[in-house]
Design a protein around this motif. Structure first.
Motif, short mmCIF file in Angstrom:
data_model
loop_
_atom_site.label_atom_id
_atom_site.label_comp_id
_atom_site.label_asym_id
_atom_site.label_seq_id
_atom_site.Cartn_x
_atom_site.Cartn_y
_atom_site.Cartn_z
N LYS A 58 0.88 -1.28 -0.02
CA LYS A 58 0.03 -0.05 -0.02
C LYS A 58 0.79 1.32 -0.10
CE LYS A 58 -3.98 -2.28 2.47
NZ LYS A 58 -4.91 -2.04 3.38
N ALA A 59 1.76 1.33 0.76
CA ALA A 59 2.63 2.43 0.85
C ALA A 59 3.35 2.84 -0.20
CB ALA A 59 3.51 2.43 2.16
N LEU A 60 3.73 2.16 -1.24
CA LEU A 60 4.60 2.09 -2.46
C LEU A 60 3.73 2.99 -3.74
CD1 LEU A 60 6.42 -1.15 -2.46
CD2 LEU A 60 7.10 0.76 -1.57
N GLY A 61 2.57 2.98 -3.62
CA GLY A 61 1.83 3.46 -4.88
C GLY A 61 1.91 5.14 -4.81
N ARG A 62 2.40 5.41 -6.30
CA ARG A 62 2.50 7.02 -6.59
C ARG A 62 1.41 7.50 -7.10
NH1 ARG A 62 8.99 6.85 -8.20
NH2 ARG A 62 9.96 6.80 -6.14
N SER A 63 1.10 6.81 -8.27
CA SER A 63 0.00 6.92 -9.17
C SER A 63 -1.26 6.56 -8.47
CB SER A 63 0.06 6.61 -10.68
OG SER A 63 -0.19 5.29 -10.58
N ALA A 64 -2.52 7.28 -9.15
CA ALA A 64 -3.93 6.76 -8.59
C ALA A 64 -4.15 5.31 -8.72
CB ALA A 64 -4.97 7.87 -9.13
N ALA A 65 -3.72 4.93 -10.06
CA ALA A 65 -3.89 3.54 -10.26
C ALA A 65 -2.86 2.63 -9.39
CB ALA A 65 -3.44 3.43 -11.86
N CYS A 163 12.11 14.94 -16.37
CA CYS A 163 12.43 15.61 -17.59
C CYS A 163 11.65 17.09 -17.20
CB CYS A 163 12.03 15.09 -18.86
SG CYS A 163 13.02 13.59 -19.25
N LEU A 164 10.47 17.09 -17.67
CA LEU A 164 9.65 18.06 -17.30
C LEU A 164 8.49 18.04 -16.19
CD1 LEU A 164 8.18 18.84 -20.77
CD2 LEU A 164 10.40 19.52 -19.91
N THR A 165 8.54 19.22 -15.20
CA THR A 165 7.53 19.20 -14.40
C THR A 165 6.14 19.02 -15.01
OG1 THR A 165 7.18 21.49 -14.18
CG2 THR A 165 9.05 20.74 -12.71
N SER A 166 5.12 18.74 -13.89
CA SER A 166 3.81 18.75 -14.62
C SER A 166 3.49 19.88 -15.09
CB SER A 166 3.02 18.30 -13.33
OG SER A 166 3.22 17.10 -13.08
N ALA A 167 3.67 21.25 -14.52
CA ALA A 167 3.44 22.37 -14.94
C ALA A 167 4.02 22.76 -16.45
CB ALA A 167 3.87 23.49 -14.06
N THR A 361 -6.44 11.36 -19.37
CA THR A 361 -6.28 9.96 -19.25
C THR A 361 -5.03 9.29 -20.04
OG1 THR A 361 -8.53 9.67 -18.55
CG2 THR A 361 -7.03 7.46 -18.94
N TYR A 362 -4.90 9.58 -21.22
CA TYR A 362 -4.07 8.76 -21.99
C TYR A 362 -2.75 9.33 -21.96
CZ TYR A 362 -2.21 6.80 -26.44
OH TYR A 362 -1.51 6.09 -27.29
N GLN A 363 -2.58 10.72 -21.69
CA GLN A 363 -1.45 11.22 -21.25
C GLN A 363 -0.95 11.26 -19.86
OE1 GLN A 363 -0.54 14.83 -23.96
NE2 GLN A 363 -2.43 14.69 -24.48
N GLY A 364 -1.55 10.45 -18.99
CA GLY A 364 -1.35 10.38 -17.70
C GLY A 364 -1.47 11.58 -16.75
N ARG A 365 -2.37 12.56 -17.00
CA ARG A 365 -2.64 13.55 -16.11
C ARG A 365 -3.86 13.06 -15.20
NH1 ARG A 365 -5.84 18.18 -15.50
NH2 ARG A 365 -4.62 20.08 -14.91
N GLY A 366 -3.45 13.32 -13.80
CA GLY A 366 -4.36 13.10 -12.83
C GLY A 366 -5.16 14.26 -12.42
N GLN A 367 -6.28 14.07 -11.68
CA GLN A 367 -7.26 14.86 -11.44
C GLN A 367 -6.65 16.06 -10.63
OE1 GLN A 367 -10.65 13.14 -9.58
NE2 GLN A 367 -11.28 12.28 -11.61
N ASP A 368 -5.58 15.66 -9.87
CA ASP A 368 -4.91 17.01 -9.34
C ASP A 368 -3.93 17.70 -10.03
OD1 ASP A 368 -2.87 14.92 -9.79
OD2 ASP A 368 -2.25 14.65 -7.82
N GLY A 369 -4.03 17.50 -11.61
CA GLY A 369 -3.10 18.11 -12.57
C GLY A 369 -1.83 17.48 -12.52
N GLU A 370 -1.45 16.59 -11.85
CA GLU A 370 0.03 15.91 -11.85
C GLU A 370 -0.01 14.91 -13.01
OE1 GLU A 370 2.64 16.80 -9.94
OE2 GLU A 370 1.53 18.49 -9.59
N TYR A 371 1.02 14.80 -13.68
CA TYR A 371 1.34 13.60 -14.84
C TYR A 371 2.07 12.64 -14.07
CZ TYR A 371 -0.25 16.87 -18.24
OH TYR A 371 -0.98 17.82 -19.14
N ASP A 372 1.74 11.35 -14.43
CA ASP A 372 2.08 10.14 -13.83
C ASP A 372 3.78 9.73 -14.38
OD1 ASP A 372 1.71 8.96 -16.41
OD2 ASP A 372 0.14 7.61 -15.42
N GLY A 373 4.19 10.55 -15.17
CA GLY A 373 5.55 10.26 -15.92
C GLY A 373 5.74 9.00 -16.76
N ALA A 374 4.50 8.28 -17.22
CA ALA A 374 4.74 7.25 -18.06
C ALA A 374 5.01 7.82 -19.44
CB ALA A 374 3.28 6.50 -18.15
#
Length: 507
Positions: A58-65, A163-167, A361-374
């Protein structure tokens, strides 16, 4: 290398089934030492014989998925150590995340089934957890521990690709890059920031060549003499690389949604444009009598309107590229066609919320505006895997070949160099016919209407590996364990009983 040496001492002492506190946590874990198993390359004994410490995920999850799937009942996780650079195994070790769901059968456990879901950039840990819940009491679940790992640079595994920040990613998406100069400036900036924020040595060692060697370390640490493997999409490329490096270490291998090992990256792009165009035709045929947006002219009108007047969704501009991304995402499976219908019909009425949701969703952007890095990992790994194109003249024929496709209309391709042309380290792989002496017969599955990995690539891979081809007649990306009884039976019989089909067949 200090942590790896500790693992060797545990192996020498024969520690197994003990409880220990995982470094950096207050949580106990179960130590297992099952390696070394099978051939061990010289200088890598520490890695092949290492102990794995299994604990709650449980403690290892970074992305929502990841957070959702890692909490599933029966999952357990560990970190496996591998060299950053196999040419210098004693210099620096990195850690890779591994998730396991134990075989559900009381008797007849065969071993581990290692899964890669594709990408590159997708989490094998998430894939294994989700697949285990879908399979429930299937024969496959009874016979194998389902094991997924995050390849180096992906998910929770090291090195962390930054590489790039979410912003910064969001800012790039909000620019309609319609000139060669602008696109190349974005590509060069991306490559430069990857080198600065990740490190060139790290970037040089994240390719498929190295992940294939990691898989052999994992095989041994899990206690398997040979690898049983299921690879989807890019996972077929990873499986092919493993088969080349360790052909006699393979027990069974299912490769579904094949990447042609002999095709150049440029050739692959052309084939994908055409395959997605054919998939779009099939969607529009389905749509004829029920969709408000049911023709190519309708779609072109939506794109033209967005070019002149982008729609606002929550303070963000929806551009033609978002429409393309939404369409591509939904064409991966017929099951998503009603979702696409709803999104495009809403867009025609002025509401782009659903289109933007598909694109995000396809580009890995969550509802919080953060990208998952995929998507970042995909680009970085691809740039190490394939020879870069640095001559724009090579791109002109590609632009000509994809003209007439809807993707080319909505986002006109330009002879602009991508990030790989500016990549700071050399590629470690090239397209070629694989050489796999001693490899067992693999099963290759290819779907006739697959838009992402076109059918003919599966034919080529089966021929190159001396495998058996299972052709699935459908409109989707990959087929095994997705509900078709014919495909699933062939795959199950092969993986569990080593029953190889006597001839190529169609489901």
């Amino acid at each position: 290398m200090r942590r790896a040496l500790v693992l060797v001492l545990l192996a020498v002492l024969g520690v197994s089934g003990c409880t220990a506190v995982v470094p950096g946590t207050a949580e106990p874990g179960k130590i297992e030492v099952k390696g070394p198993k099978g051939p061990v390359p010289a200088g890598l004994e520490a890695f092949y014989g290492q102990a794995l410490v299994w604990r709650d995920c449980k403690a290892l999850g970074r992305s929502a998925a990841a957070k959702a799937s890692f909490g599933r009942r029966g999952t357990e996780c560990a970190m496996v150590e591998v060299p950053l650079d196999y040419a210098e195994p004693g210099a620096r070790a990195i850690s890779l995340g591994v998730l396991r769901v134990r075989a559900s059968g009381e008797h007849g456990r065969i071993g581990s089934l290692v899964i890669n879901p594709g990408g590159p950039g997708q989490s094998g840990m998430v894939a294994a957890a989700m697949l285990s819940s879908r399979l429930s009491d299937s024969p496959l679940r009874q016979s194998f521990d389902l094991v997924g790992f995050d390849p180096r640079g992906v998910g929770i595994s090291e090195p962390r690709i930054t590489c790039l920040t979410s912003a910064e990613q969001e800012a790039v998406r909000q620019v309609d890059a319609s000139t060669v100069e602008l696109r190349e400036a974005q590509a060069a900036d991306f490559a430069g920031k990857c080198a600065e924020r990740t490190g060139t040595r790290e970037l040089a060692n994240i390719g498929t060549r190295d992940v294939a060697r990691d898989m052999d370390v994992l095989r041994s640490a899990l206690g398997d003499d040979q690898l049983t493997y299921l690879g989807y999409s890019y996972g077929t490329r990873l499986g092919t690389a493993y088969a080349e490096a360790f052909p006699r270490n393979v027990r069974a291998m299912v490769l579904d949604g094949a990447v042609d090992p002999e095709a150049s990256l440029v050739d692959g792009v052309v084939l994908q444009y055409k395959a997605f165009d054919a998939a779009l035709d099939r969607y529009l045929d389905w749509c004829t009598d029920q969709c408000a947006v049911s023709t190519r002219d309708d779609l072109k009108q939506l794109v033209d309107d967005l070019r002149q007047d982008p729609v606002d969704v929550g303070g963000r501009r929806v551009l033609p590229e978002d429409v393309i991304t939404a369409i591509v995402a939904a064409l991966y499976s017929e099951d998503a066609w009603p979702v696409l219908e709803s999104a495009l019909d809403a867009l025609s009425a002025g509401d782009a919320t659903e289109v933007m949701g598909l694109s995000d969703t396809y580009q890995g952007r969550g509802q919080d505006g953060e990208y998952d890095g995929a998507s970042t990992a995909l680009t970085a790994i691809r740039c190490v895997d394939d020879p870069p194109v640095r001559d724009r003249a090579r791109l002109a024929p590609v632009v000509d070949q994809v003209k007439g496709t809807f993707l080319a209309y909505a986002q006109p391709p330009l002879p602009s160099l991508d990030a790989c042309a500016f990549w700071p380290v050399p590629n470690t792989s090239t397209p070629h016919k694989p050489n796999t002496p001693g490899l067992v017969t693999p099963v290759v599955i290819s779907t006739t209407g697959d838009p992402a990995t076109p059918y003919q690539a599966g034919v080529q891979l089966a021929e190159d590996l001396g495998g058996v081809l299972v052709s699935f007649q459908g409109n989707q990306h990959t087929a095994y364990l997705q509900g078709d009884p014919c495909v699933d039976q062939v795959g199950d019989d092969y993986l569990i009983q080593a029953k190889v089909p006597t001839t190529w067949l169609t489901c």
